[in-house]
Write a protein that holds these residues in place. Structure first.
Motif, short mmCIF file in Angstrom:
data_model
loop_
_atom_site.label_atom_id
_atom_site.label_comp_id
_atom_site.label_asym_id
_atom_site.label_seq_id
_atom_site.Cartn_x
_atom_site.Cartn_y
_atom_site.Cartn_z
N ASP A 1 0.82 -1.21 0.00
CA ASP A 1 0.00 0.00 0.00
C ASP A 1 0.85 1.27 0.00
O ASP A 1 0.32 2.37 0.05
N ARG B 1 -3.68 5.01 0.04
CA ARG B 1 -4.97 5.60 0.43
C ARG B 1 -4.84 7.10 0.61
O ARG B 1 -5.76 7.85 0.25
N GLN C 1 -5.07 6.65 9.37
CA GLN C 1 -4.37 5.39 9.22
C GLN C 1 -3.47 5.12 10.43
O GLN C 1 -3.40 3.99 10.93
N THR D 1 -6.71 9.92 -1.71
CA THR D 1 -7.51 10.99 -1.11
C THR D 1 -7.15 12.34 -1.69
O THR D 1 -8.02 13.15 -2.03
N SER E 1 -6.20 11.67 6.10
CA SER E 1 -6.13 10.25 5.76
C SER E 1 -4.95 9.58 6.45
O SER E 1 -5.08 8.48 7.00
#
Length: 395
Positions: free
Chosen positions: A9, A30, A278, A34, A274
């Motif tokens: 990721d 991610r 996380q 975003t 974001s």
């Protein structure tokens, strides 16, 4: 944590060995998604309109940051970097001739320049608290130096130039008893391991998004203890920070928002949110334990190499590791690591002026793993330094 999944990721993990998280961490997919989604929304419907559409998501960033540091959303204000956040806090305090600013030898270079600036402008005095036997900020010396002239204690939690972790909770206990404001530069600690403003007892805290939080560049924030708001007079007023009274006066916005600026890069802010979410989901305690463990493992590897030494002070040390190869300038060591696809930084003498005065060891090579790094990556970095120590050449 599933480290393999976290690395998948993280796009940068496929291309580099990233040991420069004290400079800028690698953003996750991610977070990247975003940010790009908001930029696409701005391009499609307009910048003002996109901000309006995402207004609740933007407000949620304040809540996430507050949860991260143990505060409340109204105590948090966003900035474009941590230096501007720190300056907004520092320059809102009033200083007069004879006032004292107490700081430590590990203080960050930009903060030191601001202290010297105020000292020159107002006649205040900058007092450098000595280190203790471990190289940490000496809290016993602090207690002896506090007096009625002390207007501020300003400390870097973790210096930019080493693995030291200062005893900030003890500093907070001392400053609370004395009634002296405590400004904590947490740029290198927030996101690296748990940081709680209530437990520490600081009055002002600043941090960045780009380092161990793994957020985008161009993001930072300030947390303000409501108890000190009446001592703070922001040095900038604008439409986001103040309310016009309809005549020839104004009132500050409530809480930390009195330091706000109207224009922000909202894609970056949402990316910061974001990244913070996380970090909260993974648990900063768990990620911090792994990052600090990797730092210790790397320090142990380097200390075992002939001709290589580490220079990290402190009783408690974090994931930042500073090292030197005998006879090889730090810039050449960094270049050799870069050629092998390994990202690191170097320290500069003027990044920590008081530490430079005390030790004179800079520049050093700074290696800073995070939780998504691996033992194999540490081995690769150590192998390059071992070759340099043997031959003076990367290969």
């Amino acid at each position: 944590m599933d480290i393999a999944a976290l690395r998948r990721d993280t796009p940068g993990c496929a291309h580099r060995v990233h040991l420069n998280n004290a400079g800028a961490g690698l953003v996750s997919r991610r977070t990247l998604d975003t940010m790009t989604a908001h930029l696409e929304l701005e391009a499609r419907i307009g910048g003002y309109e996109a901000a309006t559409e995402r207004e609740q998501a933007i407000e949620d960033v304040y809540a996430a940051l507050a949860e991260l540091v143990g505060g409340r959303p109204e105590e948090v204000v966003l900035f474009d970097n941590s230096t501007h956040a720190w300056q907004a806090a520092f320059y809102s305090l009033a200083f007069r001739p004879g006032d004292r600013i107490l700081t430590g030898r590990a203080e960050y270079g930009s903060n030191v320049l601001a202290y010297l600036h105020i000292a020159q402008r107002t006649g205040a005095e900058v007092v450098v608290v000595p280190n203790d036997a471990y190289g940490r900020f000496d809290t016993a010396a602090l207690a002896g130096l506090l007096d009625e002239r002390t207007r501020l204690v300003g400390i870097s939690h973790v210096p930019t130039s080493g693995g030291l972790v200062n005893p900030v909770a003890e500093i907070g206990r001392i400053t609370r008893r004395a009634g002296v404001p405590f400004l904590l530069d947490a740029t290198q600690s927030v996101g690296q391991f748990p940081v709680d403003v209530r437990e520490i007892g600081c009055d002002l805290l600043t941090a960045t998004g780009r380092k161990f939080l793994r957020g985008p560049r161009g993001t930072g924030f300030l947390w303000v203890n409501p108890a000190v708001l009446d001592r703070l007079d922001p040095h900038v007023s604008e439409t986001a920070s103040a309310l016009w009274d309809g005549k020839r006066g104004f009132t500050w916005q409530p809480g930390a928002r009195r330091f706000a600026t109207w224009e922000m890069g909202w894609a970056g802010v949402l990316g910061l949110g974001s990244a913070v979410r996380q970090a909260l989901e993974l648990g900063v305690g768990a990620t911090g334990e792994r990052a600090i463990g990797l730092g210790a493992a790397l320090r142990e590897r380097l200390d075992a190499l002939p001709g290589v030494g580490t220079y990290d002070l402190g009783r408690e040390r974090c994931a930042i590791v500073t090292a030197k190869v005998d006879g090889v300038p730090a810039g050449e060591v960094k270049a050799a690591l870069t050629r092998e696809g390994i990202n690191v930084s170097t320290t500069w003498p003027d990044q920590t002026q008081f530490d430079t005065e005390d030790r004179g060891v800079h520049p050093l090579v700074r290696l800073s793993p995070h939780y998504y790094n691996t033992e194999d990556e540490l081995d690769r970095a150590a192998a390059v330094l071992a070759r340099l120590a043997r031959t003076g050449q990367p290969r």
